[in-house]
Structure formats: C-alpha cells, structure tokens
Motif scaffolding. Structure first.
Motif, mmCIF file in Angstrom:
data_model
loop_
_atom_site.group_PDB
_atom_site.id
_atom_site.type_symbol
_atom_site.label_atom_id
_atom_site.label_comp_id
_atom_site.label_asym_id
_atom_site.label_seq_id
_atom_site.Cartn_x
_atom_site.Cartn_y
_atom_site.Cartn_z
ATOM 1 N N UNK A 174 8.052 0.125 12.851
ATOM 2 C CA UNK A 174 7.842 -0.833 13.949
ATOM 3 C C UNK A 174 8.051 -2.269 13.468
ATOM 4 N N UNK A 175 7.535 -2.553 12.264
ATOM 5 C CA UNK A 175 7.710 -3.900 11.695
ATOM 6 C C UNK A 175 9.190 -4.238 11.525
ATOM 7 N N UNK A 176 9.927 -3.282 10.971
ATOM 8 C CA UNK A 176 11.346 -3.528 10.690
ATOM 9 C C UNK A 176 12.116 -3.682 11.997
ATOM 10 N N UNK A 177 11.758 -2.864 12.984
ATOM 11 C CA UNK A 177 12.395 -2.939 14.304
ATOM 12 C C UNK A 177 12.171 -4.332 14.915
ATOM 13 N N UNK A 200 0.814 -1.222 0.000
ATOM 14 C CA UNK A 200 0.000 0.000 0.000
ATOM 15 C C UNK A 200 0.848 1.274 0.000
ATOM 16 N N UNK A 201 2.110 1.167 0.422
ATOM 17 C CA UNK A 201 2.973 2.355 0.435
ATOM 18 C C UNK A 201 3.478 2.647 -0.967
ATOM 19 N N UNK A 202 3.799 1.574 -1.670
ATOM 20 C CA UNK A 202 4.472 1.702 -2.958
ATOM 21 C C UNK A 202 3.465 1.896 -4.092
ATOM 22 N N UNK A 203 2.270 1.327 -3.886
ATOM 23 C CA UNK A 203 1.264 1.331 -4.951
ATOM 24 C C UNK A 203 0.250 2.460 -4.751
ATOM 25 N N UNK A 204 0.030 3.229 -5.798
ATOM 26 C CA UNK A 204 -0.956 4.316 -5.761
ATOM 27 C C UNK A 204 -1.971 4.076 -6.869
ATOM 28 N N UNK A 205 -3.233 4.276 -6.572
ATOM 29 C CA UNK A 205 -4.274 4.018 -7.571
ATOM 30 C C UNK A 205 -4.659 5.291 -8.302
ATOM 31 N N UNK A 206 -4.426 5.289 -9.583
ATOM 32 C CA UNK A 206 -4.800 6.374 -10.506
ATOM 33 C C UNK A 206 -4.009 7.668 -10.320
ATOM 34 N N UNK A 207 -3.824 8.096 -9.074
ATOM 35 C CA UNK A 207 -3.018 9.282 -8.817
ATOM 36 C C UNK A 207 -2.112 9.035 -7.619
ATOM 37 N N UNK A 208 -1.063 9.825 -7.529
ATOM 38 C CA UNK A 208 -0.163 9.734 -6.385
ATOM 39 C C UNK A 208 -0.841 10.350 -5.158
ATOM 40 N N UNK A 209 -0.786 9.666 -4.056
ATOM 41 C CA UNK A 209 -1.346 10.209 -2.820
ATOM 42 C C UNK A 209 -0.229 10.798 -1.960
ATOM 43 N N UNK A 254 1.148 9.324 4.830
ATOM 44 C CA UNK A 254 2.448 8.716 4.520
ATOM 45 C C UNK A 254 3.295 8.552 5.785
ATOM 46 N N UNK A 255 3.225 9.562 6.679
ATOM 47 C CA UNK A 255 4.016 9.459 7.913
ATOM 48 C C UNK A 255 3.513 8.323 8.806
ATOM 49 N N UNK A 256 2.190 8.129 8.818
ATOM 50 C CA UNK A 256 1.631 7.004 9.591
ATOM 51 C C UNK A 256 2.097 5.663 9.014
ATOM 52 N N UNK A 257 2.095 5.588 7.682
ATOM 53 C CA UNK A 257 2.578 4.369 7.024
ATOM 54 C C UNK A 257 4.028 4.083 7.416
ATOM 55 N N UNK A 258 4.834 5.130 7.357
ATOM 56 C CA UNK A 258 6.260 4.955 7.671
ATOM 57 C C UNK A 258 6.431 4.491 9.116
#
Lengths: 251, 251
Positions: free
Chosen positions: A205-208, A181-190, A196-200
């Motif tokens: 946390x996952x990577x940690x 969901x971070x890398x893929x954008x539908x129709x337009x860039x979000x 985006x900061x919430x996604x990051x």
C-alpha cells in the motif's frame, strides 16, 4: 563539516543520467583503492576491476545491457570475480587448488569479495559528489562480455557500475525500502507466514501510494506486483551454464 | 571535521577483540537502515539481517565458527539471502516465480544484495568508531546455523559480522592488498601469464618482508604460499548441497 557515512547512505539513489565530464585518472585510482581496502575472505582477493574509457568498448557493452548510460557516463567500471591469478599460482606450484575455486563456496567467496569492494567504490564516489548506478544487466550475455573484455577462464563478469556527475535533470529519487521491521529479525528469523504477509500488504500500500503521488495517479503498482511481473519469467536462464563454462561450480 | 569516506576506507582493518560494551538498540537500527539503503538488484531486496544479542544463540553460533569473537563482541549480525517473502508472494499469487529465485542468477542477485548492504553497515559502523570483522566461518555448517536461527527454505546464511569498540590491545593491522596495477585493468582484462606471474612474485616478496618485519623474522610467508595452503584443500565442500537443500541453484 562533512556528513556522517550514515547520512550519506540515507541519500543514496541510483543515477542514470550523467554530465559529459569524465572522471580523472586520479579519481579513478582513488575509487579502486577504496574498493581494494574492503574486507576480503581469508585474504583471497578474488576480484579485479576493469575500468573502461574506450568508447568502442562501452558501445559494445551497451549492446549487451541495452542501457544508454553504459555509454554516457563519467566512467565505467566492470567488476569481475577473478581466480585467474590463483589458477596461475596453482599451475606454477603444480597444486590441487581447482576444486576450491571451482566450487560453489569459491563462487560465493568471489561474489562477496566483488560486492564488498564495489560498495566501497560506490560510497566513496557518492561522498565525492558523483552518482552511481549498478549494472547487473551485463549478465544478460556473459559470453559476449567475456569476449569484449578478453576475460580468461576463472574470471566472471558479475556487474558493472556507471559513475559520473548527475545531470541537472536527474537527481534520482530514493526508493522506499522494505520497512526496518521486515528486514531485521531479533535473535532468530521469524518465518510466521501470516505476519510476513501482513507486512508485505502494508508495504504494498505504501509503495502504491508513493507511485500514485509521484505520477499523479498514472502509475499504481504494488511491490508484490513488481516482483511477480519480474520474477515470473526466469531471468538470465543461462547463468549456471555460463558459470560452468567459465570454470565455476564445476564440482 | 569528519574525514572523507576515502580516508575511512584506507584505515580499515578487521577487529577481533572488542570491549564489553554492547551497541545500543538505536545504533543497531541505524546500522541496519544504512544497510537497507545500499543498491538492490531491480528492487528485489533479497536479504534479511538477523541481530543477535542472546548469549545462548551466540554460543551456539560460536560452535559453528570456532571463533571466540562470535561470543565476545558489542553486537552480532547474521546476513542471510532471503527469498522467503518472495516465495510467500508466489504462493499467494499462485505464481511461477520459483524458477527465478531458485536459479544460479537468483543466488548471485541475493549474494550481491546481501554483501552491498553489509558493506554499508561496515563503513557506517567504522565511521561511528566501531570495529568490525566478517564471519564467513558461519558457512562451516549451514544446516546447523539454519537450525539455530530458525531459517526457513529460501533463506541462506551467507556470513556474519561482529561489531564493537576495539579493545585497547587490538587496533588491528591493515593487510597490504594486491597492488593497484594487479587489480585494475584498463579497457580490457590483461591475461598475460608472464606479466601476472611477475606481479605475483613481486607481491610475494612484499608480503614476506611485511611478515618478517612484524614478527622479527619468526614468520616468513608469501601470499602465494598462503593461497596454496588454504586452497589446496576444498573448503566447505558441502556448500552446493546445502544451497540445494535451502532451495538454491535447483534448476
């Protein structure tokens, strides 16, 4: 039955320790042929592939990259953007092509051509049971690499690739990518900053967790921290100058 | 039994006419996941993939590229270099990362990351029975594409890719690449002018014969002629300016 290419891609991990088993000339030829059939912008074919077996040359390149696996592998490829043959055609025809291949557009076309070919090589090699690792580290000293490999003007060493049978103690570990969901954008860039900061933050946390589990708590680093540490110092600050020296982005 | 990846690469040809059969969301997701698993420089993951179904957006992009298959396909991808999320991390951490991703090195890293991912998508799609064509033509008007797709600063549209089931009257025709010996160099680059010009001359004759046979003598063009015709005019002369505007090669 062979696996699908999708399944093959999902098993990818960089391999940095290889058995002492050189690739045969036949396999090398097949890999290069696989690379050559990748798409190329308007038939330009703006690349060459240098295959290195000579231990002295490998050693010299290792001085640039600092990585032992530049010496210890089954085979070493160096991928170069190559407008030298276009420049010869230009000379012969008394043409006016330099502004094309010396432009930023020419650089992008070359870099894309090279990378498409190299990824074909990587997947073909992995399908054959080899492991690979890309070596951006050759850009640490473009002038030195050009000297070692006799690269003329309009030829730029973009990256290397070590190939070989993975050693028994290096089966690699797949690195968790940014979620779909971070890398893929539908129709337009979000570009929503908060989203985006919430996604990051979630990804961090996952990577940690991933590092903590893999290292029994000894390593605990987020993706953001890695990025900040790496990018806070300008990497390879001389690349624009080196590109210019080799005849790129001149105008 | 599935074919090897080597065999798959050898069958590649660009497809420009597709059946009216949209890709399912599930296939799109698999293709993007395949792209995400390509190697990425130092875990930077400097790209995003925009998937376009909206006919209005396709139409607008077709105005930029001039190619009907930007509208008529099973699915349309746009691949962008993406340092936007890195810039948000930088802002949050009050960091000093801009000099990294705004440098020529940052541009190369991004372009390579994008292309490696895209080639994974291409091979995975072809393995599933789809045809693909790359669309460098989206760089004809980077400002317009950025507007259509809402691309923020530090996001640069590198190329598109149309995917779909090949139509019955377009099975493509594989384009004969430069011979292996031209592209492959052993241990060092061989810049011998006479040898390279002889190679080009032989290749020119092969390509000329190929076109003559395919068109019953109506088309007779060498590779050199194609290259000279194409490159004698500077293609996309504004790319450096556009890169600068989007925050690339600033320092």
């Amino acid at each position: 039955m062979k696996q699908s290419v999708y399944d093959l891609t999902q098993q990818h991990r960089s391999i940095r320790n290889f058995k002492d088993e050189p690739l045969s000339d036949e396999v090398v030829k097949q890999l290069v042929e696989a690379g050559q059939m990748a798409s190329t912008s308007s038939y330009i074919q703006a690349y060459s592939i240098i295959g290195v077996r000579d231990p002295e040359i490998k050693k010299a390149l290792k001085e640039v990259s600092g990585q032992q696996y530049v010496v210890d592998n089954g085979y070493l490829f160096v991928y170069v953007i190559d407008y030298y043959r276009h420049s010869l055609i230009n000379e012969k025809e008394n043409g006016n092509m330099n502004t094309s291949f010396e432009s930023a557009e020419g650089l992008l076309v070359g870099a894309i051509d090279v990378a498409l070919a190299a990824e074909n090589v990587a997947l073909t090699a992995e399908d054959m049971g080899y492991g690979v690792v890309f070596l951006g580290s050759l850009r640490n000293d473009v002038a030195k690499v050009s000297e070692i490999l006799d690269l003329p003007e309009h030829v730029f060493p973009l990256f290397g690739m070590a190939v070989g049978i993975p050693s028994d103690n290096d089966q690699g570990s797949p690195k968790q990518r940014l979620p779909f969901e971070h890398v893929f954008h539908e129709n337009k860039y979000n570009a929503d900053k908060v989203a985006q900061l919430e996604q990051i933050e979630r990804y961090d946390k996952d990577i940690q967790n991933y590092y903590e589990q893999r290292t029994n708590g000894q390593r605990s680093e987020t993706w953001s921290e890695q990025i900040v540490n790496m990018m806070s110092q300008k990497t390879r600050p001389d690349i624009l100058e080196r590109l210019n020296q080799k005849g790129f982005i001149k105008k």
